[in-house]
Enzyme design. Structure first.
Site, PDB file in Angstrom:
ATOM      1  N   GLU A  48       4.264  24.363  21.276  1.00 39.47           N
ATOM      2  CA  GLU A  48       4.437  23.155  20.454  1.00 39.47           C
ATOM      3  C   GLU A  48       3.351  23.172  19.398  1.00 39.47           C
ATOM      4  O   GLU A  48       2.163  23.119  19.724  1.00 39.47           O
ATOM      5  CB  GLU A  48       4.324  21.870  21.280  1.00 39.47           C
ATOM      6  CG  GLU A  48       5.560  21.549  22.090  1.00 39.47           C
ATOM      7  CD  GLU A  48       5.520  20.176  22.752  1.00 39.47           C
ATOM      8  OE1 GLU A  48       4.959  19.240  22.130  1.00 39.47           O
ATOM      9  OE2 GLU A  48       6.042  20.050  23.862  1.00 39.47           O
ATOM     10  N   GLU A  91       3.569  19.984  29.707  1.00 34.55           N
ATOM     11  CA  GLU A  91       2.423  19.066  29.660  1.00 34.55           C
ATOM     12  C   GLU A  91       2.215  18.398  31.021  1.00 34.55           C
ATOM     13  O   GLU A  91       2.155  17.168  31.142  1.00 34.55           O
ATOM     14  CB  GLU A  91       2.601  18.033  28.535  1.00 34.55           C
ATOM     15  CG  GLU A  91       2.622  18.701  27.169  1.00 34.55           C
ATOM     16  CD  GLU A  91       2.439  17.765  25.972  1.00 34.55           C
ATOM     17  OE1 GLU A  91       2.441  16.542  26.142  1.00 34.55           O
ATOM     18  OE2 GLU A  91       2.282  18.299  24.852  1.00 34.55           O
TER      19      GLU A  91
END
Ligand code: AHR
Length: 541
Positions: free
Chosen positions: A347, A209
């Site tokens: 994820e 991220e």
């Protein structure tokens, strides 16, 4: 009069949906439970791509009780363990054939310094977990313990290196430590710490991220960082490093476009005579997508004691997985029409409001709704097996949508665990094209196909069809036609519960254990009545 509209589930599966005009489901009042009817076709003659076993991968982060207590109890614990790793969790995970685990984060990864987690336990710094409420981090679980855990369950590592607060040098040193031969300085250090043979590290996440907790980077900044890391990251054990670049959050299509444009190839704009290579720098590009009850990160909805609106809102969001994969893939296709770069949904899972524990621990009780989220998501991944070749449920133990939950010495498996168990025959099997005509489950302005399915053929020739019935009240009489073959025998198992919010508890027997479901065979058709709010696996030959 019923009318029909087509919606194209992209990738392999063509899903035709007949829109029902029967009005909202009446599940709240518990009135209408007459079976609906759906028709599905599985094309036996048209093999699709192999379903990469890594679609059934997992994610573990140093967060809450995900690692400490959930996996690591230490060698002196009264909880049965092997070298500090709890045996009940290992046994449960072995059973469902977990293929790969992403570690050490998540947001934690971009603050993690691997040297803190090697060497004698007394010598490891007692730190603070900067990503997750500065909770204590003993570093008792480090590289050796993670690899030992993987060996015990038979899974492969997917290690995320620190880009946000680390360096190319630190990441390269870690890879040397893990993969260099013993007769090298890093190999000697590893051997001195108890591991002589190099480890295989098949998957390397280059940051996490990076658009957010991993560095607040723009796509251009990250693409430059990825290119820099890719020039130096390799394994020293002969195996090619498969680098997974940080991809988009949910529907950030601009990120996918920019990172593919700038970082997929060594030379984004090759010139006719200059040095070039046609092998992409990245093995995969990630996608993170969480399911809430709705679409608001700040109002994820209740985890337990939710009503039918909570059921519908969550399943509607899980349904978006298909569109997200399709649209990100279309962008990737522009740069990579041969689909050499995998989309790694590294994820995913149902993330709701935590009820009891400290919210930062992200411990969630598990309900029937989670089973449906898992079933639907995994069906979607299977149907997109040509592009999706890695997916990692967040986060395996005690965090968000878990496979197992622990409370001290006790452990329970969740409904999600049963779904992974039921779906495991898909691992490594050939995806088969499917088509389904099914009435919609309608509530308010949400319309969802009530039946969602995927199919595959394994190496022994057995066909498995996994079926989610999203309708909370109405069973579904499902005829599955085998195109290009005849069914000879078939069995089915189904998972359901009394209520949409039935949950797993530590003090009662598991209400989610799948049970056999009668199957009727007639030539190339098989008929089963799948219960309302259920997940079913059909095995047929
Ligand atoms: O899974 C929990 C967190 O969600 C991860 O640390 C982060 O990568 C994502 O935002």
């Amino acid at each position: 009069m019923a009318h029909s509209c087509g919606r194209l589930a992209s990738g392999l599966a063509l899903v035709l949906i007949a829109v029902s005009v029967t009005g909202p489901a009446k599940a709240d009042a518990g009135i209408d439970d007459t079976p609906l009817h759906s028709d599905a076709t599985v094309s036996a003659s048209a093999d699709g791509p192999t379903i990469d076993p890594n679609i059934y991968g997992q994610f573990v982060e140093h967060l809450g009780r995900g690692v400490y207590e959930g996996i690591w109890v230490g060698p002196d614990s009264a909880i049965p363990n092997v070298r500090g790793i709890r045996s009940d969790v290992v046994a449960a995970l072995r059973r469902i054939k977990v293929p790969v685990i992403l570690w050490p984060g998540g947001c934690f990864a971009d603050g993690y310094h691997w040297r803190d987690g090697i060497g004698s336990s007394e010598g490891r710094p007692r730190g603070l977990n900067a990503a997750w409420s500065k909770s204590p981090e003993t570093n008792a679980f480090g590289t050796h313990e993670f690899m030992d855990f993987l060996d015990q369950i038979g899974a492969k590592p997917f290690v995320s290196v620190n880009v946000g607060s680390g360096s190319v040098r630190e990441a390269d040193d870690w890879l040397r430590y893990m993969t260099a031969p013993q007769d090298s300085a890093p190999g000697e250090e590893r051997a001195a710490n108890g591991r002589v043979q190099p480890w295989e590290v098949p998957f390397i996440g280059v940051g996490n991220e990076s658009w957010g907790c991993g560095g607040n980077m723009t796509a251009d900044t990250y693409a430059a960082a990825f290119r820099h890391y890719a020039a130096f990251l390799r394994t020293y054990s002969g195996e090619r490093a498969r680098l997974i670049a940080v991809g988009a959050d949910t529907d950030d299509y601009a990120w996918t476009d920019r990172v593919m444009a700038l970082a997929m190839n060594w030379r984004p704009q090759p010139t006719p005579l200059a040095l070039t290579s046609d092998r992409p720098l990245m093995w995969g590009l990630s996608l993170h997508f969480y399911t809430f009850a709705g679409n608001d990160w700040h109002a994820k909805g209740r985890n337990v004691d939710f009503d039918e609106n909570g059921w519908t809102a969550a399943l509607a969001r899980a349904d978006l997985t298909d569109e997200l994969i399709r649209r990100h893939s279309e962008i990737m296709d522009r740069y990579d029409p041969e689909k050499r770069v995998a989309l790694a949904v590294d994820e995913w899972g149902g993330w709701f409001q935590s009820e009891k524990d400290a919210p930062s621990q992200l411990y969630l009780e598990s309900t029937l709704r989670d089973a449906l989220i898992a079933a639907k998501s995994l069906n979607i991944f299977n149907r997109h097996a040509d592009r999706v070749r890695m997916a990692n449920l967040a986060q395996m133990v005690n965090v968000i949508q878990s496979l197992v939950l622990t409370r001290g010495a006790a452990m329970v498996v969740t409904p999600t665990y049963h779904v992974f168990d039921m779906y495991k025959p898909h691992q490594g099997a050939k995806a088969l094209p499917v088509r389904v005509e099914t009435p919609d489950y309608v509530r308010g302005n949400v319309r969802l196909p009530s039946i969602d399915l995927s199919a595959s053929r394994d190496a022994s020739g057995k066909v498995h069809v996994t079926i989610a019935n999203l309708d909370p009240a109405r069973p579904n009489r499902l005829s599955i036609h085998l195109n290009g073959g005849r069914w000879r025998r078939a069995t089915a198992q189904t998972l359901t519960a009394d209520r949409i919010d039935t949950r797993i508890t530590f003090d009662k027997a598991d209400p989610f254990v799948p049970r056999p479901l009668p199957v009727r065979l007639a030539g190339s058709d098989v008929e089963i009545v799948v219960p309302s709010k259920s997940v079913t696996v059909l095995e047929a030959e």
